[in-house]
Design a protein around this motif. Sequence first.
Motif, PDB file in Angstrom:
ATOM      1  N   ASN A  68       4.865 -13.154  -5.111  1.00 46.21           N
ATOM      2  CA  ASN A  68       5.616 -13.730  -6.227  1.00 46.21           C
ATOM      3  C   ASN A  68       4.848 -14.819  -6.962  1.00 46.21           C
ATOM      4  O   ASN A  68       5.352 -15.390  -7.932  1.00 46.21           O
ATOM      5  CB  ASN A  68       6.941 -14.295  -5.710  1.00 46.21           C
ATOM      6  CG  ASN A  68       7.848 -13.211  -5.167  1.00 46.21           C
ATOM      7  OD1 ASN A  68       8.085 -12.206  -5.830  1.00 46.21           O
ATOM      8  ND2 ASN A  68       8.347 -13.394  -3.951  1.00 46.21           N
ATOM      9  N   ARG A  69       3.652 -15.166  -6.464  1.00 46.21           N
ATOM     10  CA  ARG A  69       2.773 -16.163  -7.083  1.00 46.21           C
ATOM     11  C   ARG A  69       3.521 -17.471  -7.349  1.00 46.21           C
ATOM     12  O   ARG A  69       3.460 -18.039  -8.435  1.00 46.21           O
ATOM     13  CB  ARG A  69       2.170 -15.604  -8.367  1.00 46.21           C
ATOM     14  CG  ARG A  69       1.097 -14.564  -8.109  1.00 46.21           C
ATOM     15  CD  ARG A  69       0.596 -13.899  -9.359  1.00 46.21           C
ATOM     16  NE  ARG A  69       0.026 -14.834 -10.323  1.00 46.21           N
ATOM     17  CZ  ARG A  69      -0.602 -14.456 -11.429  1.00 46.21           C
ATOM     18  NH1 ARG A  69      -0.742 -13.159 -11.698  1.00 46.21           N
ATOM     19  NH2 ARG A  69      -1.082 -15.347 -12.268  1.00 46.21           N
ATOM     20  N   THR A  70       4.210 -17.943  -6.321  1.00 48.82           N
ATOM     21  CA  THR A  70       4.943 -19.201  -6.431  1.00 48.82           C
ATOM     22  C   THR A  70       4.109 -20.359  -5.889  1.00 48.82           C
ATOM     23  O   THR A  70       3.117 -20.164  -5.189  1.00 48.82           O
ATOM     24  CB  THR A  70       6.273 -19.116  -5.659  1.00 48.82           C
ATOM     25  OG1 THR A  70       6.022 -18.692  -4.304  1.00 48.82           O
ATOM     26  CG2 THR A  70       7.209 -18.112  -6.304  1.00 48.82           C
ATOM     27  N   ASP A  71       4.531 -21.568  -6.222  1.00 49.91           N
ATOM     28  CA  ASP A  71       3.901 -22.797  -5.732  1.00 49.91           C
ATOM     29  C   ASP A  71       2.409 -22.846  -6.057  1.00 49.91           C
ATOM     30  O   ASP A  71       1.612 -23.369  -5.287  1.00 49.91           O
ATOM     31  CB  ASP A  71       4.132 -22.953  -4.215  1.00 49.91           C
ATOM     32  CG  ASP A  71       3.868 -24.370  -3.731  1.00 49.91           C
ATOM     33  OD1 ASP A  71       4.039 -25.300  -4.529  1.00 49.91           O
ATOM     34  OD2 ASP A  71       3.477 -24.527  -2.560  1.00 49.91           O
ATOM     35  N   ASN A  72       2.021 -22.261  -7.208  1.00 52.67           N
ATOM     36  CA  ASN A  72       0.619 -22.269  -7.667  1.00 52.67           C
ATOM     37  C   ASN A  72      -0.352 -21.737  -6.610  1.00 52.67           C
ATOM     38  O   ASN A  72      -1.473 -22.226  -6.470  1.00 52.67           O
ATOM     39  CB  ASN A  72       0.205 -23.677  -8.080  1.00 52.67           C
ATOM     40  CG  ASN A  72       1.015 -24.209  -9.248  1.00 52.67           C
ATOM     41  OD1 ASN A  72       1.430 -23.451 -10.124  1.00 52.67           O
ATOM     42  ND2 ASN A  72       1.248 -25.511  -9.271  1.00 52.67           N
ATOM     43  N   VAL A  73       0.067 -20.712  -5.880  1.00 52.19           N
ATOM     44  CA  VAL A  73      -0.769 -20.172  -4.813  1.00 52.19           C
ATOM     45  C   VAL A  73      -2.021 -19.492  -5.400  1.00 52.19           C
ATOM     46  O   VAL A  73      -1.963 -18.826  -6.434  1.00 52.19           O
ATOM     47  CB  VAL A  73       0.027 -19.164  -3.952  1.00 52.19           C
ATOM     48  CG1 VAL A  73       0.478 -17.960  -4.766  1.00 52.19           C
ATOM     49  CG2 VAL A  73      -0.794 -18.732  -2.738  1.00 52.19           C
ATOM     50  N   ILE A  74      -3.135 -19.687  -4.750  1.00 54.69           N
ATOM     51  CA  ILE A  74      -4.355 -18.934  -5.031  1.00 54.69           C
ATOM     52  C   ILE A  74      -4.611 -17.959  -3.883  1.00 54.69           C
ATOM     53  O   ILE A  74      -4.662 -16.766  -4.060  1.00 54.69           O
ATOM     54  CB  ILE A  74      -5.568 -19.857  -5.237  1.00 54.69           C
ATOM     55  CG1 ILE A  74      -5.341 -20.767  -6.457  1.00 54.69           C
ATOM     56  CG2 ILE A  74      -6.838 -19.019  -5.436  1.00 54.69           C
ATOM     57  CD1 ILE A  74      -5.295 -20.051  -7.787  1.00 54.69           C
ATOM     58  N   LYS A  75      -4.722 -18.505  -2.664  1.00 50.48           N
ATOM     59  CA  LYS A  75      -4.964 -17.656  -1.494  1.00 50.48           C
ATOM     60  C   LYS A  75      -4.320 -18.280  -0.272  1.00 50.48           C
ATOM     61  O   LYS A  75      -4.275 -19.504  -0.124  1.00 50.48           O
ATOM     62  CB  LYS A  75      -6.479 -17.515  -1.280  1.00 50.48           C
ATOM     63  CG  LYS A  75      -6.888 -16.278  -0.505  1.00 50.48           C
ATOM     64  CD  LYS A  75      -6.612 -14.994  -1.260  1.00 50.48           C
ATOM     65  CE  LYS A  75      -7.164 -13.782  -0.513  1.00 50.48           C
ATOM     66  NZ  LYS A  75      -6.673 -12.517  -1.065  1.00 50.48           N
ATOM     67  N   THR A  76      -3.809 -17.446   0.623  1.00 48.67           N
ATOM     68  CA  THR A  76      -3.216 -17.922   1.875  1.00 48.67           C
ATOM     69  C   THR A  76      -4.107 -17.549   3.042  1.00 48.67           C
ATOM     70  O   THR A  76      -4.800 -16.525   3.017  1.00 48.67           O
ATOM     71  CB  THR A  76      -1.814 -17.317   2.096  1.00 48.67           C
ATOM     72  OG1 THR A  76      -1.939 -15.890   2.174  1.00 48.67           O
ATOM     73  CG2 THR A  76      -0.870 -17.677   0.972  1.00 48.67           C
ATOM     74  N   ALA A  77      -4.082 -18.385   4.080  1.00 51.14           N
ATOM     75  CA  ALA A  77      -4.805 -18.102   5.322  1.00 51.14           C
ATOM     76  C   ALA A  77      -3.794 -18.052   6.455  1.00 51.14           C
ATOM     77  O   ALA A  77      -2.860 -18.878   6.510  1.00 51.14           O
ATOM     78  CB  ALA A  77      -5.862 -19.162   5.595  1.00 51.14           C
ATOM     79  N   ILE A  78      -3.958 -17.098   7.359  1.00 45.95           N
ATOM     80  CA  ILE A  78      -3.043 -16.910   8.493  1.00 45.95           C
ATOM     81  C   ILE A  78      -3.767 -17.273   9.773  1.00 45.95           C
ATOM     82  O   ILE A  78      -4.902 -16.846  10.003  1.00 45.95           O
ATOM     83  CB  ILE A  78      -2.539 -15.451   8.569  1.00 45.95           C
ATOM     84  CG1 ILE A  78      -1.986 -15.013   7.203  1.00 45.95           C
ATOM     85  CG2 ILE A  78      -1.503 -15.299   9.669  1.00 45.95           C
ATOM     86  CD1 ILE A  78      -0.823 -15.825   6.712  1.00 45.95           C
ATOM     87  N   TYR A  79      -3.096 -18.055  10.613  1.00 46.62           N
ATOM     88  CA  TYR A  79      -3.682 -18.514  11.868  1.00 46.62           C
ATOM     89  C   TYR A  79      -2.826 -18.056  13.049  1.00 46.62           C
ATOM     90  O   TYR A  79      -1.619 -17.873  12.899  1.00 46.62           O
ATOM     91  CB  TYR A  79      -3.767 -20.039  11.877  1.00 46.62           C
ATOM     92  CG  TYR A  79      -4.780 -20.577  10.916  1.00 46.62           C
ATOM     93  CD1 TYR A  79      -6.089 -20.808  11.309  1.00 46.62           C
ATOM     94  CD2 TYR A  79      -4.427 -20.834   9.587  1.00 46.62           C
ATOM     95  CE1 TYR A  79      -7.014 -21.293  10.399  1.00 46.62           C
ATOM     96  CE2 TYR A  79      -5.358 -21.313   8.682  1.00 46.62           C
ATOM     97  CZ  TYR A  79      -6.647 -21.549   9.104  1.00 46.62           C
ATOM     98  OH  TYR A  79      -7.574 -22.025   8.210  1.00 46.62           O
ATOM     99  N   PRO A  80      -3.422 -17.904  14.236  1.00 48.86           N
ATOM    100  CA  PRO A  80      -2.641 -17.594  15.433  1.00 48.86           C
ATOM    101  C   PRO A  80      -1.671 -18.752  15.728  1.00 48.86           C
ATOM    102  O   PRO A  80      -1.985 -19.901  15.461  1.00 48.86           O
ATOM    103  CB  PRO A  80      -3.687 -17.478  16.555  1.00 48.86           C
ATOM    104  CG  PRO A  80      -4.987 -17.263  15.842  1.00 48.86           C
ATOM    105  CD  PRO A  80      -4.880 -17.966  14.536  1.00 48.86           C
ATOM    106  N   ASP A  81      -0.516 -18.405  16.287  1.00 43.58           N
ATOM    107  CA  ASP A  81       0.452 -19.448  16.660  1.00 43.58           C
ATOM    108  C   ASP A  81      -0.080 -20.257  17.826  1.00 43.58           C
ATOM    109  O   ASP A  81      -0.802 -19.777  18.676  1.00 43.58           O
ATOM    110  CB  ASP A  81       1.787 -18.797  17.041  1.00 43.58           C
ATOM    111  CG  ASP A  81       2.474 -18.214  15.816  1.00 43.58           C
ATOM    112  OD1 ASP A  81       2.878 -18.990  14.935  1.00 43.58           O
ATOM    113  OD2 ASP A  81       2.580 -16.967  15.729  1.00 43.58           O
TER     114      ASP A  81
END
Length: 253
Positions: free
Chosen positions: A240-253
Motif C-alpha cells: 500500500n506504500r504507506t508511511d513513506n516506505v522505500i524498503k522493508t527488512a525482515i529479521y528472525p524473532d
Amino acid sequence: GECFYCKRGYVNNCTSGGWMLGCRIDGGQAEYVRVSYADNGLTPIPDNVSDEQALFVGDILATGYWAAKISEIFEEDTVLIIGAGPTGLCTLECVQLYQPHNIVVCESDKSRRHFVRQHYPNVKVIEPTKCFDFLKSITDSRGADRVIEVAGGEDTFELAWRCARPNAIVTIVALYENEQILPLPWMYGKNLTFKTGGVDACDCDKIMQLISEGRIDTTHLITHRYPLSRIQEAYDLFANRTDNVIKTAIYPD
C-alpha cells in the motif's frame, strides 16, 4: 556452469535454472528454498560488510548495476533515471559510479522526490509533467544522453524515448503489466539504441567489492524493519506504500 550461457558469463540465463527461480519456479519466499546449482550462484559476504549492506546485492542492486553498465555512461553525459522506487534508487547508486555531468531523477510521488533530495543532494529531481522541458533547459535543447526507465508506469516508456536526445541509449529495466508500442514513425531520425532484458545478476562479486570499499551504500533504503512474526504487516505496508516506505527488512524473532 557448463551450458552455452554460463560459459559466456551469462549465468543469469543458465538453461538449468538461473533467473527462473522465483520467476517461473515458485517458492522464492517460502520458509525453505532449495536452490539448484547454488555452488555457481552464491557470493561470499566480506567480513566488513553487514547483512543489511549485502541485502539487495542479488536482486535490485544487481539490476541497478547491470542497467548502469549497459547504458555506456560517460562523464560528460546527462543521465535520466525514470522512477525512484527501490530499484530506481539502486540504479541511481550505480549510475553515480560513472560520475556523469548531470543525473536527473524523474518521479511522480512527492515523498520519493523528497527522499532523493534528502539523500542525494547533487541529483536533480523533477516530476514527469516537467521532465521533458527541464531536460531541454539543461542540455541546449538536446535531451538526455542516457535514459534508464525503471518505473514501468502507464506512460513512462513513451516518456523515456521522448526525453532522449538523437543517438542516445535508452535502457529499459522496468516491468510492464501491458504491452508497449514502439512507434517507429514518431521517432524517425532520433536513431535511438534500446537495451532491455531481465536483470543480469552476474556481477554480484563486483558489487560486493564496491560495498566493501564504501563506494555503494543502500542501507538508507531500508526505511522499515520487522520481525518474521509480523511479516504480513510488512507486506501490507509495502503493497500500500504507506508511511513513506522505500524498503522493508525482515529479521528472525
